[in-house]
Design an enzyme around this catalytic site. Sequence first.
Site, short mmCIF file in Angstrom:
data_model
loop_
_atom_site.label_atom_id
_atom_site.label_comp_id
_atom_site.label_asym_id
_atom_site.label_seq_id
_atom_site.Cartn_x
_atom_site.Cartn_y
_atom_site.Cartn_z
N ASP A 110 0.85 -1.19 0.00
CA ASP A 110 0.00 0.00 0.00
C ASP A 110 0.88 1.24 0.00
OD1 ASP A 110 -2.16 -1.67 0.22
OD2 ASP A 110 -2.31 -1.48 2.40
N1 URA Z 1 -1.15 -5.96 3.80
C1 URA Z 1 -1.66 -4.73 3.86
O1 URA Z 1 -2.71 -4.50 4.44
N2 URA Z 1 -0.97 -3.74 3.26
C2 URA Z 1 0.20 -3.92 2.63
O2 URA Z 1 0.78 -2.96 2.11
C3 URA Z 1 0.71 -5.22 2.58
C4 URA Z 1 0.01 -6.23 3.18
#
Ligand code: URA
Length: 272
Positions: A110
């Site tokens: 993310d």
């Molecule tokens: N899980 C998440 O919620 N976000 C990420 O960036 C990676 C794994």
Amino acid sequence: MPITSAQVRLQKVIARSGLASRRAAETLIQEGRVTVNGKTVTVLGTCIDPNRDHVKVNGRHLKTQPPDIFLMLHKPGGYVSTMNDPLDRPTIADLLETGSIRTFPVGRLDSDSEGLLLLTNNGDIAQACLHPRNHVNKTYLVKIKGSLDNEDMTKLKNGLLLEDGPTAPAHVRRIRQTEANSWIEMTISEGRNHQVKRMLDCVGHPVIKLKRVKFGPLALGDLPIGASRYLSDEEANALRTLLHRHPSSRSRNQIGPRPSKRNPHRPRKQRT
Ligand code: URA
């Protein structure tokens, strides 16, 4: 994009093209069926530059593949995990030298997450890393609101029901607790969107900070934030073993593990 000179044994270049095994390539050379820049080469161990020299086998041009490139990036928060963003947000491409742009990220983090992001130009290996049947573990250090009690731990370890179905069991370890928050280490083998955040939301502990520290056989180690590095041959070959687990997904390279080629376009060491 210029590629600097790299000398590789002729039999290896032929084998890499998928035309023949290394042994069969040696025979082709010894039998005088291989030319380099128009001249017959029969000496085993002759080195050529696959990016510059023209190799023919039985009079036909050899189709060569670009060398594999594997980069590990320590992604900071605030960057989207794409090389190009239509919304013009900062992307991971901003953290790499332009020469590295022909690689692409394997999965994503993310935009507010940080940590280990693998980039490659090898689609088969990328696919193998992401394919659910390969169960590639991803380990995260996560700061959460509050702290996990035993019941939460059990739920995470047994798997939870999210809106897109039940999750596989996660490995969870408590690391540190502050007054209002705590740090945990969590390992999952799936790669659904926002999975860690959703799993922790589900047990009532929203994520405050998330950093990926391991991806399959790769560990972030002390790579500085914003910096990138090439994988070692050992690391690259560890990724290639994923192709052997399910040979049907293997099409690009049919000749077994090989050392990774260094990308001459060095990644930027660290963003300041
Ligand atoms: N899980 C998440 O919620 N976000 C990420 O960036 C990676 C794994």
